[in-house]
Design a protein around this motif. Structure first.
Motif, PDB file in Angstrom:
ATOM      1  N   PHE A   5       0.835  -1.200   0.000  1.00  0.00           N
ATOM      2  CA  PHE A   5       0.000   0.000   0.000  1.00  0.00           C
ATOM      3  C   PHE A   5       0.866   1.244   0.000  1.00  0.00           C
ATOM      4  O   PHE A   5       2.059   1.185   0.301  1.00  0.00           O
ATOM      5  CB  PHE A   5      -0.967   0.009   1.188  1.00  0.00           C
ATOM      6  N   SER A   6       0.247   2.361  -0.332  1.00  0.00           N
ATOM      7  CA  SER A   6       0.887   3.669  -0.290  1.00  0.00           C
ATOM      8  C   SER A   6      -0.031   4.638   0.437  1.00  0.00           C
ATOM      9  O   SER A   6      -1.254   4.522   0.361  1.00  0.00           O
ATOM     10  CB  SER A   6       1.154   4.198  -1.702  1.00  0.00           C
ATOM     11  N   VAL A   7       0.576   5.580   1.142  1.00  0.00           N
ATOM     12  CA  VAL A   7      -0.166   6.647   1.804  1.00  0.00           C
ATOM     13  C   VAL A   7       0.553   7.962   1.536  1.00  0.00           C
ATOM     14  O   VAL A   7       1.761   7.982   1.302  1.00  0.00           O
ATOM     15  CB  VAL A   7      -0.284   6.423   3.336  1.00  0.00           C
ATOM     16  N   THR A   8      -0.199   9.035   1.557  1.00  0.00           N
ATOM     17  CA  THR A   8       0.370  10.373   1.427  1.00  0.00           C
ATOM     18  C   THR A   8      -0.190  11.223   2.561  1.00  0.00           C
ATOM     19  O   THR A   8      -1.382  11.155   2.870  1.00  0.00           O
ATOM     20  CB  THR A   8      -0.004  11.005   0.067  1.00  0.00           C
ATOM     21  N   ALA A   9       0.688  12.005   3.190  1.00  0.00           N
ATOM     22  CA  ALA A   9       0.276  12.826   4.327  1.00  0.00           C
ATOM     23  C   ALA A   9       0.995  14.172   4.287  1.00  0.00           C
ATOM     24  O   ALA A   9       1.990  14.339   3.581  1.00  0.00           O
ATOM     25  CB  ALA A   9       0.586  12.096   5.629  1.00  0.00           C
ATOM     26  N   ALA A  10       0.499  15.112   5.069  1.00  0.00           N
ATOM     27  CA  ALA A  10       0.993  16.484   5.043  1.00  0.00           C
ATOM     28  C   ALA A  10       2.413  16.640   5.591  1.00  0.00           C
ATOM     29  O   ALA A  10       3.129  17.553   5.212  1.00  0.00           O
ATOM     30  CB  ALA A  10       0.048  17.388   5.821  1.00  0.00           C
ATOM     31  N   ASN A  11       2.825  15.719   6.487  1.00  0.00           N
ATOM     32  CA  ASN A  11       4.162  15.816   7.074  1.00  0.00           C
ATOM     33  C   ASN A  11       4.601  14.440   7.575  1.00  0.00           C
ATOM     34  O   ASN A  11       3.846  13.475   7.476  1.00  0.00           O
ATOM     35  CB  ASN A  11       4.186  16.867   8.184  1.00  0.00           C
ATOM     36  N   ASP A  54      10.213  19.569   5.298  1.00  0.00           N
ATOM     37  CA  ASP A  54       9.897  20.586   4.292  1.00  0.00           C
ATOM     38  C   ASP A  54       8.402  20.849   4.332  1.00  0.00           C
ATOM     39  O   ASP A  54       7.602  20.040   3.853  1.00  0.00           O
ATOM     40  CB  ASP A  54      10.326  20.105   2.906  1.00  0.00           C
ATOM     41  N   ASP A  55       8.028  21.972   4.924  1.00  0.00           N
ATOM     42  CA  ASP A  55       6.617  22.307   5.080  1.00  0.00           C
ATOM     43  C   ASP A  55       5.911  22.567   3.761  1.00  0.00           C
ATOM     44  O   ASP A  55       4.681  22.662   3.728  1.00  0.00           O
ATOM     45  CB  ASP A  55       6.453  23.536   5.982  1.00  0.00           C
ATOM     46  N   VAL A  93       6.736  14.785  -1.885  1.00  0.00           N
ATOM     47  CA  VAL A  93       5.967  15.018  -3.111  1.00  0.00           C
ATOM     48  C   VAL A  93       5.323  16.402  -3.037  1.00  0.00           C
ATOM     49  O   VAL A  93       5.130  16.957  -1.947  1.00  0.00           O
ATOM     50  CB  VAL A  93       4.889  13.935  -3.346  1.00  0.00           C
ATOM     51  N   ALA A  94       4.999  16.931  -4.173  1.00  0.00           N
ATOM     52  CA  ALA A  94       4.368  18.248  -4.222  1.00  0.00           C
ATOM     53  C   ALA A  94       3.066  18.246  -3.443  1.00  0.00           C
ATOM     54  O   ALA A  94       2.301  17.263  -3.469  1.00  0.00           O
ATOM     55  CB  ALA A  94       4.102  18.645  -5.677  1.00  0.00           C
ATOM     56  N   THR A  95       2.812  19.316  -2.747  1.00  0.00           N
ATOM     57  CA  THR A  95       1.571  19.472  -2.007  1.00  0.00           C
ATOM     58  C   THR A  95       0.410  19.546  -2.987  1.00  0.00           C
ATOM     59  O   THR A  95       0.451  20.333  -3.934  1.00  0.00           O
ATOM     60  CB  THR A  95       1.613  20.766  -1.158  1.00  0.00           C
ATOM     61  N   PRO A  96      -0.608  18.695  -2.802  1.00  0.00           N
ATOM     62  CA  PRO A  96      -1.765  18.745  -3.707  1.00  0.00           C
ATOM     63  C   PRO A  96      -2.425  20.120  -3.657  1.00  0.00           C
ATOM     64  O   PRO A  96      -2.519  20.739  -2.605  1.00  0.00           O
ATOM     65  CB  PRO A  96      -2.709  17.670  -3.173  1.00  0.00           C
ATOM     66  N   SER A  97      -2.867  20.597  -4.819  1.00  0.00           N
ATOM     67  CA  SER A  97      -3.512  21.911  -4.845  1.00  0.00           C
ATOM     68  C   SER A  97      -5.009  21.808  -4.685  1.00  0.00           C
ATOM     69  O   SER A  97      -5.599  20.803  -4.727  1.00  0.00           O
ATOM     70  CB  SER A  97      -3.189  22.629  -6.135  1.00  0.00           C
TER      71      SER A  97
END
Length: 97
Positions: A5-11, A54-55, A93-97
């Motif tokens: 699995f993969s997850v993406t989070a803000a930090n 990296d915020d 990864v780039a922050t989703p817009s």
């Protein structure tokens, strides 16, 4: 029995929580993975910890693994493991817009 699995989070902290939550879902479907939960999460956390803070970026984590055993799988999942694999990757990864 394997998972991926993969997850993406803000930090990084949120990514660690997301990995643990998603792994618990894996255990819900494949209880034998309770046996490798701590090590798999530790592996993912180590990869996350290597990243710079990296915020302006999000953290994406991909985790996969498998375990094997000889005996028929029981509900108690007390089988002796004969194979194990854990692989973790983490990147900004780039922050989703």
């Amino acid at each position: 029995m394997s998972y991926s699995f993969s997850v993406t989070a803000a930090n990084k902290a949120a990514a660690k929580l997301a990995v643990a939550a998603r792994f618990d879902e894996v255990i819900g479907a494949q209880p034998i993975h309770a046996r490798d939960r701590e090590l798999a999460i530790a592996n993912a956390n180590a990869a996350i910890d290597m990243l710079t803070d990296d915020d302006t970026m999000h953290v994406m984590v991909s985790l996969g693994g498998s375990v094997g055993w000889r005996e028929p799988l029981t509900d108690a999942c007390d089988n002796q493991l004969t194979a194990a694999s854990i692989s973790a990757s983490a990147w900004l990864v780039a922050t989703p817009s």
